[in-house]
Design an enzyme around this catalytic site. Structure first.
Site, PDB file in Angstrom:
ATOM      1  N   HIS A 130       0.868  -1.180   0.000  1.00 25.44           N
ATOM      2  CA  HIS A 130       0.000   0.000   0.000  1.00 25.44           C
ATOM      3  C   HIS A 130       0.912   1.240   0.000  1.00 25.44           C
ATOM      4  O   HIS A 130       2.003   1.204   0.573  1.00 25.44           O
ATOM      5  CB  HIS A 130      -0.835  -0.065   1.281  1.00 25.44           C
ATOM      6  CG  HIS A 130      -1.912   0.954   1.420  1.00 25.44           C
ATOM      7  ND1 HIS A 130      -1.658   2.267   1.721  1.00 25.44           N
ATOM      8  CD2 HIS A 130      -3.265   0.847   1.335  1.00 25.44           C
ATOM      9  CE1 HIS A 130      -2.803   2.924   1.818  1.00 25.44           C
ATOM     10  NE2 HIS A 130      -3.799   2.089   1.581  1.00 25.44           N
ATOM     11  N   GLN A 210      -4.641  -5.127   6.939  1.00 23.14           N
ATOM     12  CA  GLN A 210      -5.640  -6.069   6.409  1.00 23.14           C
ATOM     13  C   GLN A 210      -5.633  -7.404   7.149  1.00 23.14           C
ATOM     14  O   GLN A 210      -6.433  -8.283   6.827  1.00 23.14           O
ATOM     15  CB  GLN A 210      -5.390  -6.326   4.911  1.00 23.14           C
ATOM     16  CG  GLN A 210      -5.643  -5.128   4.025  1.00 23.14           C
ATOM     17  CD  GLN A 210      -7.088  -4.638   4.067  1.00 23.14           C
ATOM     18  OE1 GLN A 210      -8.018  -5.387   4.368  1.00 23.14           O
ATOM     19  NE2 GLN A 210      -7.282  -3.368   3.769  1.00 23.14           N
ATOM     20  N   LYS A 233     -10.504  -0.470  10.145  1.00 28.44           N
ATOM     21  CA  LYS A 233     -10.658  -1.678   9.323  1.00 28.44           C
ATOM     22  C   LYS A 233     -10.958  -2.896  10.186  1.00 28.44           C
ATOM     23  O   LYS A 233     -11.104  -3.987   9.670  1.00 28.44           O
ATOM     24  CB  LYS A 233      -9.403  -1.903   8.492  1.00 28.44           C
ATOM     25  CG  LYS A 233      -9.176  -0.745   7.520  1.00 28.44           C
ATOM     26  CD  LYS A 233      -7.995  -0.935   6.623  1.00 28.44           C
ATOM     27  CE  LYS A 233      -7.851   0.313   5.761  1.00 28.44           C
ATOM     28  NZ  LYS A 233      -6.862   0.164   4.713  1.00 28.44           N
ATOM     29  N   CYS A 371      -4.743   2.543  -3.584  1.00 27.62           N
ATOM     30  CA  CYS A 371      -3.488   3.018  -2.979  1.00 27.62           C
ATOM     31  C   CYS A 371      -2.359   2.016  -3.200  1.00 27.62           C
ATOM     32  O   CYS A 371      -1.517   1.808  -2.315  1.00 27.62           O
ATOM     33  CB  CYS A 371      -3.639   3.305  -1.492  1.00 27.62           C
ATOM     34  SG  CYS A 371      -4.818   4.602  -1.131  1.00 27.62           S
TER      35      CYS A 371
HETATM   36  C1  LIG Z   1      -5.823   0.855   4.617  1.00 29.85           C
HETATM   37  C2  LIG Z   1      -4.439   0.369   4.562  1.00 29.85           C
HETATM   38  C3  LIG Z   1      -3.380   1.183   4.942  1.00 29.85           C
HETATM   39  C4  LIG Z   1      -3.564   2.605   5.392  1.00 29.85           C
HETATM   40  O1  LIG Z   1      -4.393   2.692   6.485  1.00 29.85           O
HETATM   41  P1  LIG Z   1      -5.000   4.102   6.941  1.00 29.85           P
HETATM   42  O2  LIG Z   1      -6.100   3.707   7.854  1.00 29.85           O
HETATM   43  O3  LIG Z   1      -5.456   4.792   5.701  1.00 29.85           O
HETATM   44  O4  LIG Z   1      -3.900   4.816   7.635  1.00 29.85           O
HETATM   45  C5  LIG Z   1      -2.115   0.661   4.868  1.00 29.85           C
HETATM   46  N1  LIG Z   1      -1.896  -0.587   4.456  1.00 29.85           N
HETATM   47  C6  LIG Z   1      -2.884  -1.410   4.087  1.00 29.85           C
HETATM   48  C7  LIG Z   1      -2.564  -2.803   3.655  1.00 29.85           C
HETATM   49  C8  LIG Z   1      -4.190  -0.958   4.130  1.00 29.85           C
HETATM   50  O5  LIG Z   1      -5.181  -1.769   3.748  1.00 29.85           O
END
Ligand SMILES: *Cc1c(COP(=O)(O)O)cnc(C)c1O
Length: 413
Positions: A130, A210, A233, A371
């Site tokens: 990411h 994740q 998440k 991203c």
């Molecule tokens: C969402 C995500 C991020 C970034 O997380 P934020 O909550 O936007 O800071 C980084 N790495 C992975 C694998 C992600 O899914």
């Protein structure tokens, strides 16, 4: 692959009642929330805990002698202990509260990088990272005169481990890698990757954003040096997150941001710093979101989490099989070890059009580069459509998704 019966040990309809967002209609259709890799939904327990905090406990932590401040401090530190237990850290003090995974990676990249990364050193990332686990390392590499090296992957979206092993050398100062890819769903063989890095004395910073909502994570078993994730998440509010670091590293690193709370004494000549974790929590922390994260962990502990994860995995298999039978669908990311992210493209249809048409059916998916532009470059696509599952999703969600994708194909035929 066998068809999914909703499993008897896991009552998904009962679980869904815990998440009020899910029982609404969108564009006149029942909501099918399949964007969990971007943000998951929040259960009643977390909502109620947040309301209770704001109604009865809201105050600043660490500085007060009065009742509310002490109560807020106790609850904030209790949340830290819940995090410790959830990821099996040795000590709660090794769990720094941050505002999300991005801030956590920036903390490690800056605080570790300024101390331990020098001219000519190397930082190893992977092709599937990411942007949050790329850009902070590029910035520190530029500042320190270090070089970024990238672990390649194969067509299925699996890291090529032989190449990784050949990359490690005496100049390597950090390996920063995702536990699970947000764009492909690949689960990386982290434990052995960490073991290999440690043979070279190299620490590993894991992007666990994740992983925590989908598999059990034990930072001591993995022997991760740093493990970073976001609350939003894993069924908590935005603005919460954790940067776990082994005490031995955190103590050797200097503070990353300066301000209140992170100091021991301040004069204009010299400041001395507080011990961990305060040393890395400058200013008023995200108190309400962190307590919310603690409540999300309470929620996960209150359900049969293994059954929930098993349900989610069966749905992934069901969806993968069903989608791959639709003519024109191309799955992006077909690793053997996979979590519940399904990226796909349709011939002659832009992913944004897929997302827009599915939205009309009440289906929330994501379309874009997620991203992870280097992943899009690898597959030579501008974007993908991505359906990502959580344990509150159902077989019916998947069926409606597949029927609606067929409609998209028919519209563009
Ligand atoms: C969402 C995500 C991020 C970034 O997380 P934020 O909550 O936007 O800071 C980084 N790495 C992975 C694998 C992600 O899914």
């Amino acid at each position: 692959m066998k068809a999914v019966k909703e499993m008897s040990s896991f009552d998904v309809e009962k679980i869904r009642k815990d998440f009020p967002v899910l029982s609404q209609t969108v564009n006149g259709k029942p909501l099918r929330y399949l964007d969990n890799a971007a943000s998951s939904q929040v259960p009643n327990l977390v909502i109620e805990r947040g309301a209770e905090y704001l109604k009865k406990e809201h105050s600043n932590v660490h500085r007060g002698v009065h009742y509310l401040s002490q109560k807020a401090t106790t609850e904030y530190e209790a949340a830290r202990e819940k995090v410790r237990k959830f990821i099996n850290a040795k000590e709660a003090k090794e769990c720094i509260f941050v505002r999300g995974c991005t801030e956590g990676v920036n903390l490690v990249a800056n605080a570790y990088g300024r101390k331990f990364i020098n001219e000519g050193d190397e930082i190893i990332l992977s092709q599937m990272e990411h942007h949050s686990n790329i850009v902070p390392w590029q910035m520190i590499a530029e500042e320190r005169g270090a070089k970024i090296r990238v672990i390649p992957m194969n067509e299925a979206g699996e890291l090529i481990i032989d190449e990784y092993e050949n990359m490690l050398n005496e100049r390597t100062k950090m390996v920063a890698v995702a536990h699970i890819s947000n764009s492909l769903g690949t689960i990386n063989p982290l434990k052995s990757m960490i073991e290999t890095a440690h043979k070279f004395g190299v620490p590993v910073c894991v992007d666990g954003a994740q992983a925590v909502p989908h598999i059990r994570v034990d930072v001591q078993d993995l022997d991760a040096d740093f493990y970073v994730f976001s609350g939003h998440k894993m069924f908590a509010p935005t603005g919460s997150g954790v940067c776990y670091g082994k005490r031995e590293w955190l103590e050797k690193m200097d503070s990353y941001q300066g301000g209140g709370s992170m100091i021991y004494t301040v004069t204009f000549e010299k400041t001395t710093y507080a011990p961990i974790p305060e040393k890395f929590e400058a200013g008023t922390p995200a108190i309400a979101p962190s307590i919310g994260l603690g409540a999300a962990i309470d929620y996960l502990n209150s359900i049969d989490l293994d059954a929930a994860f098993a349900h989610e995995h069966e749905l992934l298999e069901y969806a993968t099989e069903k989608l791959s039978k639709i003519e024109g669908v191309k799955l992006i990311g077909t690793a053997k070890e996979k979590a519940s992210v399904i990226s796909f493209t349709l011939e002659n249809v832009h992913p944004h059009d897929i997302g827009t048409i599915l939205d009309q059916e009440g289906i929330a998916i994501r379309a874009g580069h997620h991203c992870a532009q280097p992943v899009m470059q690898f597959y030579d696509v501008p974007a993908t459509a991505r359906a990502s599952l959580a344990f509150y999703n159902t077989k019916e969600d998947v069926d409606v998704l597949c029927d609606s994708i067929q409609k998209v194909i028919d519209v563009f035929a």
